[in-house]
Design a protein around this motif. Structure first.
Motif, PDB file in Angstrom:
ATOM      1  N   SER A 132      -3.725 -10.683 -22.862  1.00  0.00           N
ATOM      2  CA  SER A 132      -4.744 -10.605 -21.601  1.00  0.00           C
ATOM      3  C   SER A 132      -4.684 -12.182 -21.161  1.00  0.00           C
ATOM      4  CB  SER A 132      -6.389 -10.184 -21.731  1.00  0.00           C
ATOM      5  OG  SER A 132      -6.158  -8.340 -21.413  1.00  0.00           O
ATOM      6  N   ILE A 133      -3.879 -12.341 -19.960  1.00  0.00           N
ATOM      7  CA  ILE A 133      -4.134 -13.599 -19.536  1.00  0.00           C
ATOM      8  C   ILE A 133      -5.451 -13.998 -18.471  1.00  0.00           C
ATOM      9  CG2 ILE A 133      -2.952 -15.394 -17.691  1.00  0.00           C
ATOM     10  CD1 ILE A 133      -0.036 -12.832 -18.617  1.00  0.00           C
ATOM     11  N   ASP A 134      -5.974 -15.527 -19.489  1.00  0.00           N
ATOM     12  CA  ASP A 134      -6.959 -15.419 -18.509  1.00  0.00           C
ATOM     13  C   ASP A 134      -6.159 -16.841 -17.645  1.00  0.00           C
ATOM     14  OD1 ASP A 134      -9.061 -14.019 -19.403  1.00  0.00           O
ATOM     15  OD2 ASP A 134      -9.068 -15.091 -20.805  1.00  0.00           O
ATOM     16  N   TRP A 135      -7.217 -16.806 -15.618  1.00  0.00           N
ATOM     17  CA  TRP A 135      -7.078 -18.380 -15.109  1.00  0.00           C
ATOM     18  C   TRP A 135      -7.675 -18.976 -14.611  1.00  0.00           C
ATOM     19  CZ3 TRP A 135      -4.016 -14.050 -14.923  1.00  0.00           C
ATOM     20  CH2 TRP A 135      -2.409 -13.958 -15.140  1.00  0.00           C
ATOM     21  N   VAL A 136      -8.718 -19.875 -14.187  1.00  0.00           N
ATOM     22  CA  VAL A 136      -9.419 -20.589 -13.698  1.00  0.00           C
ATOM     23  C   VAL A 136      -9.458 -20.574 -12.431  1.00  0.00           C
ATOM     24  CG1 VAL A 136     -11.885 -22.283 -13.324  1.00  0.00           C
ATOM     25  CG2 VAL A 136     -10.455 -21.141 -15.929  1.00  0.00           C
ATOM     26  N   ILE A 137      -8.669 -21.072 -12.105  1.00  0.00           N
ATOM     27  CA  ILE A 137      -7.688 -20.844 -10.913  1.00  0.00           C
ATOM     28  C   ILE A 137      -6.351 -20.591 -10.429  1.00  0.00           C
ATOM     29  CG2 ILE A 137      -7.088 -22.283  -8.368  1.00  0.00           C
ATOM     30  CD1 ILE A 137      -9.604 -23.987  -8.733  1.00  0.00           C
ATOM     31  N   ASP A 138      -6.341 -19.802  -9.501  1.00  0.00           N
ATOM     32  CA  ASP A 138      -4.648 -18.533  -9.759  1.00  0.00           C
ATOM     33  C   ASP A 138      -4.444 -18.966  -8.480  1.00  0.00           C
ATOM     34  OD1 ASP A 138      -2.692 -16.825 -10.003  1.00  0.00           O
ATOM     35  OD2 ASP A 138      -3.677 -15.545 -10.679  1.00  0.00           O
ATOM     36  N   CYS A 139      -3.320 -19.638  -7.867  1.00  0.00           N
ATOM     37  CA  CYS A 139      -3.238 -19.779  -6.527  1.00  0.00           C
ATOM     38  C   CYS A 139      -1.320 -19.676  -6.798  1.00  0.00           C
ATOM     39  CB  CYS A 139      -2.726 -20.653  -5.493  1.00  0.00           C
ATOM     40  SG  CYS A 139      -1.974 -21.120  -4.674  1.00  0.00           S
ATOM     41  N   GLU A 140      -1.419 -17.708  -6.122  1.00  0.00           N
ATOM     42  CA  GLU A 140       0.266 -17.555  -6.266  1.00  0.00           C
ATOM     43  C   GLU A 140       0.357 -16.828  -5.023  1.00  0.00           C
ATOM     44  OE1 GLU A 140       0.961 -14.016  -8.875  1.00  0.00           O
ATOM     45  OE2 GLU A 140      -1.394 -14.207  -9.564  1.00  0.00           O
ATOM     46  N   MET A 141      -0.451 -17.940  -3.890  1.00  0.00           N
ATOM     47  CA  MET A 141       0.297 -17.491  -2.211  1.00  0.00           C
ATOM     48  C   MET A 141       1.332 -18.011  -1.702  1.00  0.00           C
ATOM     49  SD  MET A 141      -3.283 -19.330  -0.546  1.00  0.00           S
ATOM     50  CE  MET A 141      -2.178 -18.797   1.028  1.00  0.00           C
ATOM     51  N   ALA A 142       1.706 -18.373  -0.669  1.00  0.00           N
ATOM     52  CA  ALA A 142       2.933 -19.017   0.180  1.00  0.00           C
ATOM     53  C   ALA A 142       4.036 -18.902  -0.847  1.00  0.00           C
ATOM     54  CB  ALA A 142       1.580 -20.314   0.954  1.00  0.00           C
ATOM     55  N   GLN A 143       4.287 -18.046  -1.340  1.00  0.00           N
ATOM     56  CA  GLN A 143       5.645 -17.946  -2.242  1.00  0.00           C
ATOM     57  C   GLN A 143       6.790 -18.043  -1.549  1.00  0.00           C
ATOM     58  OE1 GLN A 143       5.445 -15.122  -4.628  1.00  0.00           O
ATOM     59  NE2 GLN A 143       3.965 -16.095  -6.095  1.00  0.00           N
ATOM     60  N   SER A 144       7.353 -18.495   0.268  1.00  0.00           N
ATOM     61  CA  SER A 144       8.120 -18.380   0.779  1.00  0.00           C
ATOM     62  C   SER A 144       7.900 -18.608   1.883  1.00  0.00           C
ATOM     63  CB  SER A 144       9.506 -17.797   0.404  1.00  0.00           C
ATOM     64  OG  SER A 144       8.657 -16.092   1.747  1.00  0.00           O
ATOM     65  N   GLY A 145       9.134 -19.472   2.571  1.00  0.00           N
ATOM     66  CA  GLY A 145       8.151 -19.634   4.803  1.00  0.00           C
ATOM     67  C   GLY A 145       7.839 -21.500   4.800  1.00  0.00           C
ATOM     68  N   ALA A 146       8.011 -21.894   3.791  1.00  0.00           N
ATOM     69  CA  ALA A 146       7.280 -22.648   3.999  1.00  0.00           C
ATOM     70  C   ALA A 146       8.193 -24.040   5.240  1.00  0.00           C
ATOM     71  CB  ALA A 146       7.390 -24.315   2.473  1.00  0.00           C
ATOM     72  N   ALA A 147       6.329 -24.087   5.806  1.00  0.00           N
ATOM     73  CA  ALA A 147       6.701 -25.036   7.490  1.00  0.00           C
ATOM     74  C   ALA A 147       5.953 -25.601   7.914  1.00  0.00           C
ATOM     75  CB  ALA A 147       7.099 -23.509   8.188  1.00  0.00           C
ATOM     76  N   GLY A 148       5.717 -26.484   6.989  1.00  0.00           N
ATOM     77  CA  GLY A 148       4.415 -27.697   7.232  1.00  0.00           C
ATOM     78  C   GLY A 148       3.140 -27.033   7.079  1.00  0.00           C
ATOM     79  N   ASN A 149       3.073 -26.448   5.845  1.00  0.00           N
ATOM     80  CA  ASN A 149       1.904 -25.555   5.183  1.00  0.00           C
ATOM     81  C   ASN A 149       1.579 -26.363   4.305  1.00  0.00           C
ATOM     82  OD1 ASN A 149       4.324 -24.400   4.236  1.00  0.00           O
ATOM     83  ND2 ASN A 149       2.792 -23.119   3.089  1.00  0.00           N
ATOM     84  N   THR A 150       0.399 -26.950   3.412  1.00  0.00           N
ATOM     85  CA  THR A 150      -0.477 -27.739   2.431  1.00  0.00           C
ATOM     86  C   THR A 150      -1.407 -26.426   2.125  1.00  0.00           C
ATOM     87  OG1 THR A 150       0.025 -29.430   3.972  1.00  0.00           O
ATOM     88  CG2 THR A 150      -1.288 -29.721   2.066  1.00  0.00           C
ATOM     89  N   ILE A 151      -1.472 -26.861   0.832  1.00  0.00           N
ATOM     90  CA  ILE A 151      -2.465 -26.221  -0.151  1.00  0.00           C
ATOM     91  C   ILE A 151      -3.414 -26.978  -0.316  1.00  0.00           C
ATOM     92  CG2 ILE A 151      -2.634 -24.434  -2.605  1.00  0.00           C
ATOM     93  CD1 ILE A 151      -0.462 -22.895  -1.175  1.00  0.00           C
TER      94      ILE A 151
END
Length: 302
Positions: free
Chosen positions: A98-117
């Motif tokens: 079982s994989i564990d992450w503390v912060i797992d960010c899988e969003m905004a995988q396409s359509g970059a248009a000036g966005n910031t994470i």
């Protein structure tokens, strides 16, 4: 095109006075599903900040399946997000697959248009003492926003006993415009298995315009039982001709690698690929670095 999307949801607010406290979540004898303290899906301009998260403060049960502290999921095309100033402790369960992450960010995988994470100024502790065969990661970014900032985070007491790949910070999806991994403090990293790989900072997918890994401090890294293990403090596995890449002003101190005669690899900086430019300047090895006689590879800068 985003008129009907979920916008501007807020989990934690703008100061410690408004943050949530989530403790002793997950657990159970044989859980069938993953768990997370905070889960959001298909969100735009989301804020998740100033929360205190601990899956087991001594009164809980470590979740025996995959778990996350904060899980930013689903495509969220072109979305921005802020995940800042959280205090998160995750202890992995006993299931080795079982994989564990503390912060797992899988969003905004396409359509970059000036966005910031933004994933900034979080305090993270992570431990998995089971003999895991899969990944264990403090901050995992699998996004392709125009700009991704992973700055000012403190990752300490990171312990992994498995033979999979462990990372304190990992960016793993191609297509980020500018990736900044700057001024993070990583300390007290302990890995104990004889095989597998560990990266304090890893970038294993191409960045389009600019990659900056600058001003980070890594100290107190200890590996025991190491034979064929691969240890890379900063690892960049690929680069494209449009990207200006900088690995500068990083400080490394107090590394100990022990366990017989290691046959694997130890590197402070390991960067490959053919970007527009490499700038690797003013990095410092401070204090001790203890490595036994080895038949493997040793690189300070590769």
């Amino acid at each position: 095109p985003f008129t009907l999307c979920d916008f501007n949801n807020d989990i934690g607010g703008a100061s410690a006075l408004t943050g949530n406290t989530i403790i002793n979540f997950g657990g159970g004898t044989t859980p069938a599903s993953a768990c997370a303290a905070v889960y959001f899906s298909n969100q735009w301009n989301l804020n998740c900040s100033y929360n205190i998260i601990n899956n087991n403060n001594g009164s809980g049960i470590n979740h025996a399946a995959s778990q996350r502290g904060i899980w930013a999921f689903a495509s969220s095309v072109g979305a921005s997000a802020t995940i800042n100033n959280n205090n998160i402790t995750i202890q992995g369960g006993t299931v080795t697959g079982s994989i564990d992450w503390v912060i797992d960010c899988e969003m905004a995988q396409s359509g970059a248009a000036g966005n910031t994470i933004n994933i900034n100024n979080n305090t993270i502790k992570a431990k998995k003492t089971a003999a895991s065969t899969v990944a264990f990661t403090a901050i995992w970014v699998n996004s392709a926003a125009t700009t991704v900032n992973i700055t000012g985070n403190t990752i300490s007491n990171f312990t992994y006993a498995g033979t999979g790949v462990s990372e304190c910070i990992l960016s793993q999806l191609a297509g980020i415009g500018t990736l900044n991994i700057n001024n993070n403090n990583i300390s007290g990293v302990n890995t104990t298995a004889a095989t597998g790989s560990h990266y304090n900072i890893g970038v294993t997918a191409t960045v389009v315009t600019a990659l900056n890994i600058n001003g980070n401090t890594m100290s107190g890294n200890t590996t025991t039982g190491a034979t064929s293990k691969v240890l890379r403090s900063i690892y960049v596995s690929t680069a494209v001709a449009t990207c200006a890449s900088s690995i500068s002003n990083n400080n490394f101190s107090n590394y100990t690698w022990s366990g017989g005669t290691p046959t694997g690899e130890f590197s402070l900086i390991y960067a490959i690929g053919s970007p527009a430019s490499w700038t690797i300047n003013n990095n410092n090895l401070i204090g001790s670095m203890t490595i036994p006689t080895t038949t493997g590879a040793l690189y300070l800068i590769y």
